[in-house]
Design a protein around this motif. Structure first.
Motif, PDB file in Angstrom:
ATOM      1  N   SER A  87      -0.041  -4.473   5.760  1.00 39.62           N
ATOM      2  CA  SER A  87       0.819  -4.419   4.571  1.00 39.62           C
ATOM      3  C   SER A  87       2.048  -5.305   4.746  1.00 39.62           C
ATOM      4  O   SER A  87       2.479  -5.971   3.797  1.00 39.62           O
ATOM      5  CB  SER A  87       1.256  -2.981   4.292  1.00 39.62           C
ATOM      6  OG  SER A  87       0.191  -2.228   3.770  1.00 39.62           O
ATOM      7  N   SER A 114       0.832  -1.205   0.000  1.00 38.01           N
ATOM      8  CA  SER A 114       0.000   0.000   0.000  1.00 38.01           C
ATOM      9  C   SER A 114       0.863   1.250   0.000  1.00 38.01           C
ATOM     10  O   SER A 114       1.449   1.603   1.025  1.00 38.01           O
ATOM     11  CB  SER A 114      -0.927   0.015   1.217  1.00 38.01           C
ATOM     12  OG  SER A 114      -1.598   1.256   1.293  1.00 38.01           O
ATOM     13  N   ARG A 142      -2.696  -0.612   9.740  1.00 33.24           N
ATOM     14  CA  ARG A 142      -2.365  -0.484   8.313  1.00 33.24           C
ATOM     15  C   ARG A 142      -0.994  -1.057   7.977  1.00 33.24           C
ATOM     16  O   ARG A 142      -0.856  -1.863   7.062  1.00 33.24           O
ATOM     17  CB  ARG A 142      -2.489   0.964   7.878  1.00 33.24           C
ATOM     18  CG  ARG A 142      -3.944   1.436   7.960  1.00 33.24           C
ATOM     19  CD  ARG A 142      -4.178   2.651   7.158  1.00 33.24           C
ATOM     20  NE  ARG A 142      -3.776   2.469   5.796  1.00 33.24           N
ATOM     21  CZ  ARG A 142      -4.557   2.704   4.746  1.00 33.24           C
ATOM     22  NH1 ARG A 142      -5.797   3.075   4.920  1.00 33.24           N
ATOM     23  NH2 ARG A 142      -4.097   2.570   3.523  1.00 33.24           N
ATOM     24  N   ASP A 187      -0.163   3.767   2.550  1.00 33.30           N
ATOM     25  CA  ASP A 187       0.366   3.593   3.907  1.00 33.30           C
ATOM     26  C   ASP A 187       1.695   4.324   4.080  1.00 33.30           C
ATOM     27  O   ASP A 187       1.953   4.913   5.126  1.00 33.30           O
ATOM     28  CB  ASP A 187       0.565   2.110   4.231  1.00 33.30           C
ATOM     29  CG  ASP A 187      -0.736   1.376   4.455  1.00 33.30           C
ATOM     30  OD1 ASP A 187      -1.788   2.035   4.542  1.00 33.30           O
ATOM     31  OD2 ASP A 187      -0.691   0.138   4.537  1.00 33.30           O
TER      32      ASP A 187
END
Length: 177
Positions: free
Chosen positions: A167, A106, A163, A109
Motif C-alpha cells: 500500500s 487499502s 500488505r 490494511d
C-alpha cells in the motif's frame, strides 16, 4: 521481553504516523535522517524500560509460561501503563483519522493494522491497572496475553512486510510490489 515488546509497540506507532503523514490531506514528508532518529529514540526508550528491573525498579516475573515485567510492581506497572496507554490511544486515533480521511490504497490494511495492534497490546492496560490496584488477575489472563502478544511474530510480517508495504508503494505512485 520488555525490550522486544516496547520496540514493537512503539515501532507500530511510528508506522501509523508515517501512514497518516502520507495521506493527501497531510503529505508531510519524512526524511531518512528523521526516520533514523525516531528509530534510535524508540530503541533507547525500549532499552531504558527493559533495564529498569535490572536496576531495581520492579522485576521480571514468570507467569503462566511467559516472562513479563512485573505488573504488580507499582513503579514498573505505572511506567508500562503510561507508555502503553499513550501508544494505544495515539495509534487508535491516528488509524481512525486515516480511515475517515481516506487516501490510503487499502482501507482493509488500516483495519488489519488496528486489530493486530490491539490484539497484542490491549491487555497491558488492565494488567497494569489490576497490578496497581493490588487485585487478583483472572485465571489464564497472562497466557492469553502472551499468546496474543507473541503471535505478532507471525502476524506482523504479513501485515507490515507485505500488505502495508504494498500500500505504501502504491500510495507513493511506485510499481506494484
Amino acid at each position: 521481553s520488555l525490550l522486544g515488546s516496547f520496540t514493537g509497540m512503539l515501532s507500530t506507532l511510528w508506522v501509523v504516523l508515517l501512514t497518516f503523514w502520507s495521506l493527501p490531506s497531510s503529505e508531510r514528508p519524512v526524511s531518512a535522517r528523521q526516520s533514523y532518529a525516531v528509530c534510535g529514540a524508540i530503541a533507547a526508550l525500549a532499552t531504558l524500560v527493559a533495564v529498569l528491573p535490572l536496576v531495581g525498579v520492579g522485576r521480571m516475573r514468570y507467569t503462566e509460561g511467559f516472562c513479563y515485567g512485573d505488573f504488580t510492581s507499582p513503579a514498573l506497572a505505572a511506567i508500562m501503563l503510561a507508555i502503553n496507554a499513550c501508544t494505544i490511544s495515539a495509534t487508535i486515533v491516528l488509524l481512525l483519522l486515516c480511515l475517515s480521511r481516506g487516501g490510503w490504497p487499502s482501507q482493509a490494511d488500516l483495519v488489519l493494522m488496528l486489530l493486530a495492534f490491539l490484539s497484542a497490546w490491549a491487555l497491558w492496560v488492565p494488567a497494569s491497572v489490576i497490578g496497581l490496584a493490588g487485585s487478583t488477575y483472572p485465571q489464564h489472563f497472562f497466557i492469553s496475553g502472551g499468546v496474543m502478544g507473541h503471535a505478532q511474530a507471525l502476524i506482523n510480517p504479513f501485515v507490515y512486510g507485505i500488505r502495508w508495504r504494498a500500500s505504501a508503494i502504491a500510495r507513493a505512485g511506485g510499481p506494484p510490489a
